[in-house]
Design a protein around this motif. Structure first.
Motif, PDB file in Angstrom:
ATOM      1  N   HIS A  23      -3.758   2.581  36.331  1.00  0.00           N
ATOM      2  CA  HIS A  23      -3.033   1.447  35.757  1.00  0.00           C
ATOM      3  C   HIS A  23      -2.716   1.676  34.279  1.00  0.00           C
ATOM      4  O   HIS A  23      -1.663   1.265  33.796  1.00  0.00           O
ATOM      5  CB  HIS A  23      -3.820   0.151  35.953  1.00  0.00           C
ATOM      6  CG  HIS A  23      -5.126   0.096  35.218  1.00  0.00           C
ATOM      7  ND1 HIS A  23      -6.226   0.847  35.579  1.00  0.00           N
ATOM      8  CD2 HIS A  23      -5.511  -0.629  34.133  1.00  0.00           C
ATOM      9  CE1 HIS A  23      -7.232   0.587  34.762  1.00  0.00           C
ATOM     10  NE2 HIS A  23      -6.825  -0.294  33.872  1.00  0.00           N
ATOM     11  N   SER A  48      -0.535  -3.639  37.980  1.00  0.00           N
ATOM     12  CA  SER A  48      -1.442  -3.724  39.119  1.00  0.00           C
ATOM     13  C   SER A  48      -2.807  -3.170  38.740  1.00  0.00           C
ATOM     14  O   SER A  48      -2.984  -2.589  37.663  1.00  0.00           O
ATOM     15  CB  SER A  48      -0.876  -2.940  40.316  1.00  0.00           C
ATOM     16  OG  SER A  48       0.404  -3.410  40.693  1.00  0.00           O
ATOM     17  N   ASN A  78       3.307  -0.571  39.211  1.00  0.00           N
ATOM     18  CA  ASN A  78       1.947  -0.041  39.099  1.00  0.00           C
ATOM     19  C   ASN A  78       1.317  -0.374  37.750  1.00  0.00           C
ATOM     20  O   ASN A  78       0.101  -0.476  37.644  1.00  0.00           O
ATOM     21  CB  ASN A  78       1.952   1.465  39.311  1.00  0.00           C
ATOM     22  CG  ASN A  78       2.322   1.852  40.729  1.00  0.00           C
ATOM     23  OD1 ASN A  78       2.212   1.051  41.651  1.00  0.00           O
ATOM     24  ND2 ASN A  78       2.786   3.081  40.908  1.00  0.00           N
ATOM     25  N   ASP A 120      -6.089  -0.584  39.853  1.00  0.00           N
ATOM     26  CA  ASP A 120      -6.195   0.735  40.492  1.00  0.00           C
ATOM     27  C   ASP A 120      -6.303   0.612  42.006  1.00  0.00           C
ATOM     28  O   ASP A 120      -5.767   1.439  42.752  1.00  0.00           O
ATOM     29  CB  ASP A 120      -7.414   1.489  39.938  1.00  0.00           C
ATOM     30  CG  ASP A 120      -7.154   2.073  38.565  1.00  0.00           C
ATOM     31  OD1 ASP A 120      -5.996   1.975  38.104  1.00  0.00           O
ATOM     32  OD2 ASP A 120      -8.090   2.629  37.966  1.00  0.00           O
ATOM     33  N   TRP A 167      -0.248  -1.793  50.748  1.00  0.00           N
ATOM     34  CA  TRP A 167       0.705  -1.706  49.637  1.00  0.00           C
ATOM     35  C   TRP A 167       1.573  -2.950  49.604  1.00  0.00           C
ATOM     36  O   TRP A 167       2.074  -3.406  50.648  1.00  0.00           O
ATOM     37  CB  TRP A 167       1.575  -0.461  49.811  1.00  0.00           C
ATOM     38  CG  TRP A 167       2.288  -0.050  48.553  1.00  0.00           C
ATOM     39  CD1 TRP A 167       1.828   0.748  47.572  1.00  0.00           C
ATOM     40  CD2 TRP A 167       3.610  -0.444  48.165  1.00  0.00           C
ATOM     41  NE1 TRP A 167       2.762   0.902  46.580  1.00  0.00           N
ATOM     42  CE2 TRP A 167       3.869   0.175  46.927  1.00  0.00           C
ATOM     43  CE3 TRP A 167       4.590  -1.258  48.750  1.00  0.00           C
ATOM     44  CZ2 TRP A 167       5.068   0.010  46.250  1.00  0.00           C
ATOM     45  CZ3 TRP A 167       5.785  -1.432  48.073  1.00  0.00           C
ATOM     46  CH2 TRP A 167       6.010  -0.801  46.845  1.00  0.00           C
ATOM     47  N   PRO A 213       3.661  -6.642  42.217  1.00  0.00           N
ATOM     48  CA  PRO A 213       2.312  -6.451  41.664  1.00  0.00           C
ATOM     49  C   PRO A 213       1.599  -7.785  41.516  1.00  0.00           C
ATOM     50  O   PRO A 213       2.184  -8.866  41.703  1.00  0.00           O
ATOM     51  CB  PRO A 213       2.591  -5.809  40.305  1.00  0.00           C
ATOM     52  CG  PRO A 213       3.922  -6.366  39.909  1.00  0.00           C
ATOM     53  CD  PRO A 213       4.705  -6.502  41.190  1.00  0.00           C
ATOM     54  N   ILE A 227      -2.959   0.064  43.507  1.00  0.00           N
ATOM     55  CA  ILE A 227      -2.108   1.255  43.433  1.00  0.00           C
ATOM     56  C   ILE A 227      -2.476   2.257  44.518  1.00  0.00           C
ATOM     57  O   ILE A 227      -1.608   2.844  45.169  1.00  0.00           O
ATOM     58  CB  ILE A 227      -2.229   1.905  42.039  1.00  0.00           C
ATOM     59  CG1 ILE A 227      -1.710   0.947  40.965  1.00  0.00           C
ATOM     60  CG2 ILE A 227      -1.459   3.219  41.983  1.00  0.00           C
ATOM     61  CD1 ILE A 227      -1.950   1.422  39.551  1.00  0.00           C
ATOM     62  N   THR A 228      -3.760   2.454  44.721  1.00  0.00           N
ATOM     63  CA  THR A 228      -4.222   3.483  45.659  1.00  0.00           C
ATOM     64  C   THR A 228      -4.641   2.936  47.014  1.00  0.00           C
ATOM     65  O   THR A 228      -4.953   3.714  47.913  1.00  0.00           O
ATOM     66  CB  THR A 228      -5.416   4.240  45.047  1.00  0.00           C
ATOM     67  OG1 THR A 228      -6.478   3.302  44.795  1.00  0.00           O
ATOM     68  CG2 THR A 228      -5.024   4.916  43.743  1.00  0.00           C
TER      69      THR A 228
END
Length: 288
Positions: free
Chosen positions: A253, A48, A45, A50, A58, A62, A53-54
């Motif tokens: 991040h 990566s 993360n 944001d 997925w 990264p 990440i969210t």
């Protein structure tokens, strides 16, 4: 016939031992993998965006956003580099001061005979039963009255003595060979000379173990630095980490990148001193 049966039994035991060791290795490997998953997520993360990440899609790896590092240290709202330096200074000085104060207290309780030694020791143990919340406000009032808010003194000095660390040192020194100290006294050394020239050089393993525990605890401390370090220039790394999460925004991040960087000193300290950690605690004589 007996010899053949014995050899067969040995082969069975040997085979069972191999299977048992294989199962043990598998179990240890699974445990190690589970232990490393949080560290993988932190690094993944940290590199990566944001959205990655969210987001719903997925990915295992990264996108390697190396610019997150420069963004973290260039953030004008949080002096992360300064907070790392503050944490390092606080953790190192707290560790050195705790080793000196608590080792001297433990050595005195273990070796210097006087009438009220047991009473003092019981008083030290009693401090372990007092909740931290009870002493927090009086400690802050005292530090504030001394003008130590936003200073290294306020962050370091109140935490130099630890009843538990003193207890560990006393337990260790009770098992330290008295013959070495008696030989030192024959040569004209007093308690201080015996402690500094004989006991400390022969107890470096235990000191290293206590230093590891104290350093990690001081580095991870949050509540006391939050109250004392009111100015951003005196923030420690844990306070800086919390500043990336506000009521309006959450910089995921940056949080993960700051976390990844902040745990590096702990990893280096633990890897360097890990072999002394278990040995030192085992030498205290505490039975589980």
């Amino acid at each position: 016939m007996t010899t053949t049966t014995s050899q067969a039994g040995k082969r069975r035991r040997k085979g069972g031992g191999v299977l048992g060791n294989s199962g043990l290795y598998v179990a240890v490997g699974i445990a190690a993998l589970l232990f490393l998953i949080p560290f993988y997520l932190i690094v993944r993360n940290a590199l990566s965006t944001d959205l990655e990440i969210t987001g719903e899609n997925w990915k295992l790896l990264p996108s390697f956003q190396w610019g997150n590092i420069s963004e973290l240290f260039d953030d004008p709202t949080v002096e992360f580099g300064r907070s790392m330096v503050n944490s390092l200074v606080v953790a190192v000085l707290t560790t050195v001061g705790t080793l000196l104060v608590c080792s001297l207290a433990g050595y005195g309780l273990a070796r210097i005979p006087y009438r009220h030694a047991n009473k003092v020791f019981y008083a030290v143990l009693a401090t372990l039963m007092v909740p931290t919340a009870v002493t927090f406000v009086p400690s802050f009032v005292l530090v504030s009255s001394l003008g130590w808010v936003d200073t290294y003194r306020g962050l370091i000095i109140p935490g130099l003595f630890s009843g538990f660390t003193c207890f560990l040192f006393r337990q260790y020194f009770l098992g330290f060979p008295k013959e070495l100290e008696e030989a030192a006294r024959v040569d004209g050394l007093g308690y201080w000379g015996a402690y500094w020239r004989i006991v400390v050089p022969n107890s470096l393993n235990f000191f290293a173990a206590i230093a590891t525990i104290t350093f990690i605890s001081a580095w991870n401390s949050f509540l006391w630095p939050l109250v004392i370090g009111q100015d951003p220039s005196s923030w420690t790394v844990q306070i800086a980490l919390s500043s990336f999460m506000t009521n309006q925004t959450v910089n995921f991040h940056l949080i993960f990148m700051a976390t990844a960087i902040s745990i590096l000193p702990l990893v280096f300290v633990f890897l360097f001193l890990q072999r002394w950690l278990v040995q030192g605690i085992a030498q205290t004589g505490i039975k589980g």
